[in-house]
Design an enzyme around this catalytic site. Structure first.
Site, PDB file in Angstrom:
ATOM      1  N   CYS A   2      -4.134   1.033  -7.892  1.00  9.78           N
ATOM      2  CA  CYS A   2      -3.842  -0.238  -8.592  1.00  9.78           C
ATOM      3  C   CYS A   2      -3.940   0.028 -10.018  1.00  9.78           C
ATOM      4  O   CYS A   2      -4.115   1.184 -10.480  1.00  9.78           O
ATOM      5  CB  CYS A   2      -4.761  -1.415  -8.072  1.00  9.78           C
ATOM      6  SG  CYS A   2      -4.815  -1.600  -6.254  1.00  9.78           S
ATOM      7  N   ARG A  52      -1.866  -4.864  -7.519  1.00 10.00           N
ATOM      8  CA  ARG A  52      -2.172  -4.072  -6.297  1.00 10.00           C
ATOM      9  C   ARG A  52      -1.174  -3.104  -5.901  1.00 10.00           C
ATOM     10  O   ARG A  52       0.169  -3.911  -5.742  1.00 10.00           O
ATOM     11  CB  ARG A  52      -2.846  -5.094  -5.420  1.00 10.00           C
ATOM     12  CG  ARG A  52      -3.217  -4.158  -4.020  1.00 10.00           C
ATOM     13  CD  ARG A  52      -3.654  -5.206  -2.821  1.00 10.00           C
ATOM     14  NE  ARG A  52      -4.175  -4.538  -1.817  1.00 10.00           N
ATOM     15  CZ  ARG A  52      -4.295  -5.045  -0.669  1.00 10.00           C
ATOM     16  NH1 ARG A  52      -3.629  -6.490  -0.222  1.00 10.00           N
ATOM     17  NH2 ARG A  52      -4.872  -4.298   0.564  1.00 10.00           N
ATOM     18  N   LEU A  53      -1.315  -2.032  -5.518  1.00 10.63           N
ATOM     19  CA  LEU A  53      -0.334  -1.178  -4.823  1.00 10.63           C
ATOM     20  C   LEU A  53      -1.120  -0.963  -3.342  1.00 10.63           C
ATOM     21  O   LEU A  53      -2.090  -0.418  -3.299  1.00 10.63           O
ATOM     22  CB  LEU A  53      -0.130   0.212  -5.329  1.00 10.63           C
ATOM     23  CG  LEU A  53       0.758   1.221  -4.587  1.00 10.63           C
ATOM     24  CD1 LEU A  53       2.003   0.564  -4.567  1.00 10.63           C
ATOM     25  CD2 LEU A  53       0.671   2.611  -5.178  1.00 10.63           C
ATOM     26  N   ALA A  54      -0.657  -1.718  -2.316  1.00 14.38           N
ATOM     27  CA  ALA A  54      -1.301  -1.807  -1.026  1.00 14.38           C
ATOM     28  C   ALA A  54      -1.291  -0.456  -0.337  1.00 14.38           C
ATOM     29  O   ALA A  54      -0.077  -0.089   0.072  1.00 14.38           O
ATOM     30  CB  ALA A  54      -0.930  -3.037  -0.277  1.00 14.38           C
ATOM     31  N   ASN A  78      -9.698   0.155  -8.650  1.00  9.12           N
ATOM     32  CA  ASN A  78      -8.418   0.968  -9.056  1.00  9.12           C
ATOM     33  C   ASN A  78      -8.684   2.283  -8.187  1.00  9.12           C
ATOM     34  O   ASN A  78      -9.554   2.877  -8.624  1.00  9.12           O
ATOM     35  CB  ASN A  78      -7.726   1.225 -10.105  1.00  9.12           C
ATOM     36  CG  ASN A  78      -6.737   2.583 -10.233  1.00  9.12           C
ATOM     37  OD1 ASN A  78      -6.172   2.683  -9.117  1.00  9.12           O
ATOM     38  ND2 ASN A  78      -6.878   3.199 -11.467  1.00  9.12           N
TER      39      ASN A  78
END
Length: 661
Positions: A2, A52-54, A78
């Site tokens: 993230c 957010r990058l899930a 992150n």
């Protein structure tokens, strides 16, 4: 994976600060396109923003910023904690009674803070991360970063507001931002092609060094910074207790540790793959990954239509042998050059390692198929792989035999003749030599050798070999280089007397976190791809540091233990070849398709009027490069990357001023 931003003002943040935080988070949306979140402390002095990058726990239970179950802590995080499942089990065995909302590693980390304290929890964590943590009980803000520096974290004061976040681009969106270029940091960029922590390109903005936490309280603006792990201590402990087993036992342990690391790093709730260049490091990672996987591992490589810069055919052969699901893309020079205008945005701080171009391209290719990709970075620093180690050791071994006065006389004699004259004088003799001894610009190389003759210690030789502009203070008027690992007298442990080991240590604390890991993080996150680096599991790092040079370079073979692990999966004939690296034909590009672009930026050195560079010195290097008299490709790329970044930055600031921001 993230990105996050944050603001802190002990006197209280205005209502407009929420909008500032949103604008800052939007500037790094590429780091987290799946979700956004914002949190303001009820007392109004802290705001966190998160993109957010899930990757793990794709549900709303993984949403950030996240509160601890007790309500004491709030975190913006992150990264990944690869051993979060075992930590969760350990917490439960210890009587953790507050329960769980989901299965994210962020929630486990908050629980670990509750039970073991911040530094105690970090010492138990295996992972890559940067975070901001607010403690309601003590009214303190803690910023933290992983052991090797895989994830970035910047911070600085704008008047009475502390601004912090994953990338500098977010800082530009704050209304109090008025960045001033730090000439000392710019000098470091010209020397190394990166700006080492704790410095940044701007005065008053710092990078948090790896393996540290910084605590901010009302006592003052300067944080309390503490290490929770130290590469220096690792090296000192290794010197006291080196590995005493056989070379074969060392290979077994390297493989065991790599399998252990990969079992954690192959954890994801999204598609996962790996970069594969066909070299030792990436091939070893992929080989062990495939042995752990029931399905073909997705692998990715790019090839160039330029002889000497194409490893795709080797990667394809390795992939075929291992049975991976391989995707390759051949890139034309034009397609690679199209990346150049994007670089200032991808690297929001000036950065000039030219392998940033293929790194971005392979990340872009991988992102079309997966969300997480593993790389082989770190193998050279840990297992003594760089050719400069052997070259430097051999070179210093010969140079140091000559008296200093004789060396000075030889150097003066070489410098008395211009490189172009040497080129002409040596042209005929070189043509009579065997092909392997024929090379371009012999005068250029002789002048570089003359520089080495005047050095006093091996550390000076190493510094010279890793420096681009040898005297950046003359290039940048008024600059004074700040101290770094390479110049600190107490930087290298005194017990580390082996010259190769000293170079490996210095690379691990400087070149690795501030060049290699910056390159991979920004290139991958620019396309919303999470990159993981299994070689940098700290347990592998600690073990590798104990291996004597007689094992690391067994029988004169670089990276011997790693090669032996790989040979258990891949035949030698697919691997044993000269090291190529992950580069681009920068020399030719600057004389050809990038000439007009470079000429414009070089002219801007004189036109801009900011006096950052000695324009005459830059112009001379440009002219010598264009004529072929000298090869200044790396020095010029440093200047050009800064100029391209600075031009874009000035445009951004001008647009803000026009908008009244």
């Amino acid at each position: 994976m993230c990105g996050f931003v944050g603001l802190l003002n002990w006197d209280g943040l205005s209502g407009e600060a929420d909008g500032h935080a949103r604008a800052m988070a939007d500037a790094i949306a590429h780091r987290g396109p799946d979700d956004e979140g914002f949190w303001r402390d009820p007392n109004g002095c802290v705001i966190f923003g998160h993109r957010r990058l899930a990757i793990v726990d794709l549900s709303a239970a993984g949403h950030q910023p996240m509160d601890s179950r007790s309500g004491r802590w709030t975190i913006a995080f992150n990264g990944e904690i690869y051993n979060h499942e075992s930590l969760r089990a350990e917490l439960e065995r210890g009587g953790w009674a507050l329960g769980w909302r989901g299965h994210s590693d962020t929630e486990v980390m908050l629980a670990a803070f509750e039970v073991w304290g911040v530094e105690g929890a970090l010492q138990k964590c295996v992972g890559m991360f940067a975070f901001a943590l607010w403690d309601r009980e003590t009214k303190t803000l803690t910023l933290g970063r992983d052991r090797l520096g895989e994830k970035p974290l910047y911070y600085g004061w704008l008047r009475n507001t502390l601004v912090f976040g994953s990338e500098l681009a977010s800082f530009y969106c704050h209304p109090d931002w008025h960045g001033e270029i730090d000439r000392g940091a710019l000098a470091l960029l010209m020397r190394h092609n990166y700006i080492p922590a704790p410095y940044s390109v701007f005065k008053g903005v710092s990078k948090l060094p790896p393996a540290t936490v910084a605590r901010f309280s009302k006592r003052g603006k300067e944080p309390e910074i503490r290490e929770y792990w130290s590469l220096r201590e690792v090296a000192e402990n290794a010197a006291r207790a080196p590995f005493a087993g056989t070379p074969e036992q060392a290979v077994d342990e390297v493989e065991r540790l790599l399998r252990q690391a990969l079992q954690g790093q192959m954890m994801a709730d999204v598609p996962l793959g790996a970069f594969l260049s066909g070299g030792i490091d990436s091939s070893t990672v992929v080989a062990v990954m495939q042995s752990l996987s029931k399905q073909p591992v997705r692998t990715f490589s790019i090839g160039f239509d330029v002889p000497g810069y194409n490893e795709a055919e080797h990667a394809k052969a390795v992939a075929k042998h291992l049975g991976t699901s391989h995707t390759e893309l051949y890139v034309t020079s034009r397609e690679a050059l199209d990346v150049v205008p994007k670089l200032p945005s991808i690297y929001s701080e000036p950065f000039s390692d030219s392998s940033q171009i293929p790194t971005y391209l392979v990340s872009k290719l991988a992102r079309e198929h997966v969300t997480v990709s593993l790389s082989g970075d770190g193998g050279d620093e840990l297992f003594s792989g760089y050719s400069r180690y052997a070259v430097s050791e051999a070179l210093w071994g010969r140079i140091s035999l000559l008296p200093a006065s004789m060396r000075a006389a030889f150097a003066a004699g070489i410098r008395a003749v211009r490189p172009s004259v040497w080129n002409g004088a040596l042209a005929l003799p070189l043509r009579a030599m065997p092909a392997r001894y024929q090379f371009k610009n012999p005068g250029d190389k002789l002048h570089k050798f003359a520089d080495l003759l005047g050095l006093k210690t091996h550390d000076d030789v190493y510094r010279r070999l890793v420096s681009h502009w040898q005297a950046p203070e003359t290039l940048i008027p008024g600059a004074k280089e700040p101290p770094t690992w390479l110049t600190r007298r107490d930087g290298v442990p005194s017990s580390m007397t082996d010259v190769v080991r000293r170079m490996m240590f210095l690379d691990s604390v400087s070149y690795l976190p501030d060049d290699i890991l910056v390159k991979v993080d920004r290139a991958s996150m620019a396309v919303s791809l999470e990159s993981r680096v299994p070689m940098l599991d700290h347990r592998i790092v600690e073990f590798a540091s104990t291996l004597p040079m007689s094992i690391l370079r067994h029988e004169g073979v670089a990276k011997w233990p790693l090669r032996q692990v790989l040979y258990r999966y891949v035949p030698k004939e697919l691997i044993d070849r000269p090291k190529m690296g992950f580069g681009v034909p920068l020399d030719a590009w600057l004389r050809g398709p990038l000439r007009e672009w470079g000429e414009s930026l070089i002219n801007d050195c004189a036109r801009s009027g900011d006096g950052l560079f000695n324009a005459d010195e830059v112009r001379l290097a440009w002219q010598e490069h264009q004529s072929g008299a000298r090869n200044w490709q790396y020095q010029l790329w440093d200047v050009l990357m800064f100029q391209a970044w600075h031009s874009q930055y000035r445009e951004h600031q001008g647009a803000r001023a026009m908008a009244g921001v």
